[in-house]
Design an enzyme around this catalytic site. Structure first.
Site, short mmCIF file in Angstrom:
data_model
loop_
_atom_site.label_atom_id
_atom_site.label_comp_id
_atom_site.label_asym_id
_atom_site.label_seq_id
_atom_site.Cartn_x
_atom_site.Cartn_y
_atom_site.Cartn_z
N CYS A 1 -2.72 -2.82 8.72
CA CYS A 1 -2.41 -1.49 9.25
C CYS A 1 -2.08 -1.58 10.75
O CYS A 1 -1.25 -0.81 11.24
CB CYS A 1 -3.57 -0.54 9.02
SG CYS A 1 -4.27 -0.63 7.37
N CYS B 1 0.83 -1.22 0.00
CA CYS B 1 0.00 0.00 0.00
C CYS B 1 0.86 1.26 0.00
O CYS B 1 0.35 2.35 -0.26
CB CYS B 1 -0.94 0.01 1.20
SG CYS B 1 -0.07 0.04 2.76
FE1 FES Z 1 -1.61 -0.03 4.26
FE2 FES Z 1 -3.37 0.96 5.85
S1 FES Z 1 -3.64 0.48 3.75
S2 FES Z 1 -1.31 0.59 6.29
#
Ligand code: FES
Length: 121
Positions: free
Chosen positions: A102, A33
């Site tokens: 996360c 991400c």
């Molecule tokens: Fe990767 Fe939240 S989407 S840390």
């Protein structure tokens, strides 16, 4: 999709910022991400006397950073090392499955900051 607690910590993050003379810094990121998180700690008498974070990431990454500062503040380093990603997500009344990583970031960031501090001594 997010709990009220996540939204609260995202809208009003606790302990956001940097500690310029930090005793330990943990930097973690997720390649998929692209989020990056820094955790800064000040240590006194083997306890986390102060903790701040800087996170460039999604709402959940900011909320997990914020809650982990509350969970860790005042704890001994050994106690803080035992804070798990599940503790983080439970304290936020859960995270959507796709956002579980996360909470890993926040727990890993805290542990890395402690390891950084211990490595320097
Ligand atoms: Fe990767 Fe939240 S989407 S840390």
């Amino acid at each position: 999709m997010y709990s009220d607690k996540v939204i609260d910590h995202f809208n009003n993050p606790r302990n956001m910022g940097e500690i310029s003379d930090a005793d330990g810094i943990g930097k973690v990121g997720n390649k998929v991400c692209g989020d990056v998180m820094y955790i800064y700690i000040k240590v006194k008498d083997d306890r986390i006397a102060d903790i701040k974070f800087k996170t460039m990431g999604c709402a959940a990454a900011i909320a997990t950073s914020s809650i982990i500062t509350e969970l860790a503040k005042g704890k001994t380093l050994d106690e803080a090392m035992k804070i798990t990603k599940k503790d983080v997500s439970d304290s936020l009344e859960g995270l959507p499955p796709i956002k579980q990583h996360c909470s890993n970031l926040a727990a890993d960031g805290l542990h890395k900051a402690i390891e950084d501090y211990r490595g320097k001594r």
